[in-house]
Design a protein around this motif. Structure first.
Motif, short mmCIF file in Angstrom:
data_model
loop_
_atom_site.label_atom_id
_atom_site.label_comp_id
_atom_site.label_asym_id
_atom_site.label_seq_id
_atom_site.Cartn_x
_atom_site.Cartn_y
_atom_site.Cartn_z
N VAL A 1 -8.30 -0.76 -6.50
CA VAL A 1 -8.01 -1.53 -5.29
C VAL A 1 -9.27 -2.30 -4.88
CG1 VAL A 1 -7.32 -1.42 -2.87
CG2 VAL A 1 -6.29 0.13 -4.54
N VAL B 1 -4.93 -5.23 -6.41
CA VAL B 1 -5.54 -4.34 -7.38
C VAL B 1 -5.98 -5.13 -8.61
CG1 VAL B 1 -4.22 -2.33 -6.63
CG2 VAL B 1 -3.30 -3.76 -8.45
N GLU C 1 -5.64 0.94 -12.26
CA GLU C 1 -5.73 0.10 -11.07
C GLU C 1 -6.99 0.41 -10.27
OE1 GLU C 1 -1.09 -0.75 -9.78
OE2 GLU C 1 -2.39 0.46 -8.50
N ASP D 1 -3.40 5.31 -0.88
CA ASP D 1 -4.42 4.25 -0.92
C ASP D 1 -5.40 4.30 0.24
OD1 ASP D 1 -3.53 2.84 -3.25
OD2 ASP D 1 -1.93 1.91 -2.08
N PHE E 1 -7.52 -5.48 0.84
CA PHE E 1 -6.27 -5.13 1.52
C PHE E 1 -6.11 -5.95 2.79
CE2 PHE E 1 -9.33 -2.55 3.76
CZ PHE E 1 -8.88 -2.54 5.07
N THR F 1 -9.22 4.94 0.15
CA THR F 1 -9.89 3.81 -0.49
C THR F 1 -10.02 2.63 0.46
OG1 THR F 1 -9.09 4.46 -2.68
CG2 THR F 1 -9.77 2.18 -2.41
N LEU F 2 -8.99 2.38 1.26
CA LEU F 2 -9.05 1.28 2.22
C LEU F 2 -10.12 1.54 3.26
CD1 LEU F 2 -5.30 0.31 2.74
CD2 LEU F 2 -6.83 -0.06 0.79
N ALA G 1 0.83 -1.19 0.00
CA ALA G 1 0.00 0.00 0.00
C ALA G 1 0.87 1.25 0.00
CB ALA G 1 -0.91 0.00 1.23
N THR G 2 0.36 2.30 -0.59
CA THR G 2 1.00 3.61 -0.54
C THR G 2 0.11 4.55 0.27
OG1 THR G 2 -0.07 4.44 -2.54
CG2 THR G 2 1.99 3.21 -2.82
N TYR H 1 -0.89 -4.20 2.56
CA TYR H 1 -0.77 -4.66 1.19
C TYR H 1 -2.15 -4.61 0.54
CZ TYR H 1 3.69 -6.29 2.91
OH TYR H 1 4.94 -6.33 3.49
N VAL H 2 -2.18 -4.30 -0.73
CA VAL H 2 -3.44 -4.23 -1.45
C VAL H 2 -3.39 -5.17 -2.64
CG1 VAL H 2 -3.83 -1.84 -0.76
CG2 VAL H 2 -2.72 -2.30 -2.95
#
Length: 223
Positions: free
Chosen positions: A90, A74, A88, A12, A93, A15-16, A8-9, A71-72
């Motif tokens: 997502v 995509v 991408e 992200d 996660f 969205t999570l 993950a960045t 971690y995701v």
């Protein structure tokens, strides 16, 4: 199947937050009850301005910044089925607490986070007290400080049954196993079959939010 797993960045996490709200509607309705939402966003609103989405995202982002990797998975086709579309999306996660890392979000839902007025603060305080207590009882005999802990695994409901959860869980288990570490977590009834299918065993059960929760462990030596 156009699914890929990556770390993950920072960009992200909103969205999570949306995915975790969608994935756990029962908990969502209890933590952010309708009577507290009146005059604000609707219970089904998952826009960027939704209190719950932002609160969930902020908690996960804080953990990420303090050493809990996420971690995701995509969908690299953008969910359209068109292989020429490389956008991408997502779709799920997992966030992990690594061995030796303490969870910074223990007190009343994650102080110093601002707790939204739409959040049932008594309920989240009870959750943050009860969950570690129940897990500690269930994990008696294990050195949990030296284990990987799955903080959350969530899959967007519109992308379930595509193997997203399996990808996320397998990645974490493989990493822990490579380091000679065990894994533990608390599962909902919906998630329990996934964890059992990956060789995890149940060590305890308790009621939370009116449903059963299961403390589970992966120990390669015993699987």
């Amino acid at each position: 199947m156009p699914l890929q797993l990556r770390p993950a960045t920072e960009g992200d996490f909103l969205t999570l937050g949306r995915i975790s709200k969608r994935a756990f509607p029962h908990a969502s309705g209890l933590l952010f009850p309708t009577h507290l939402r009146q005059g604000t966003s609707s219970p089904t609103n998952i826009s960027d301005d939704d209190d719950e989405v932002r609160w969930r995202a902020a908690r996960m982002l804080s953990r990420w910044k303090l050493g809990s990797p996420a971690y995701v998975v995509v969908d690299v086709s953008g969910g359209s089925g068109d292989p020429s579309n490389k956008e991408e999306v997502v779709v799920g996660f997992a966030q992990w607490q690594e061995p030796g890392v303490k969870d910074p979000l223990k007190a009343r839902g994650g102080a110093p986070h601002l707790l939204p007025a739409t959040l049932d603060q008594d309920l989240i305080a009870d959750l943050m007290e009860r969950l570690p207590s129940e897990e500690k009882k269930a994990m008696e005999g294990y050195e949990t400080a030296d284990m990987y802990y799955l903080l959350m695994l969530a899959v967007d409901p519109s992308h379930q049954r595509r193997g997203v959860g399996k990808m996320l869980l397998r990645h974490g288990i493989d990493q822990a196993t490579a380091e000679g570490k065990k894994v533990y977590l608390t599962a909902t009834p919906e998630g329990k079959p996934l964890y059992l299918s990956h060789g995890m065993k149940q060590t305890g059960e308790f009621d939370l939010f009116g449903i059963s929760n299961y403390v589970m462990v992966y120990d390669k030596e015993c699987s």
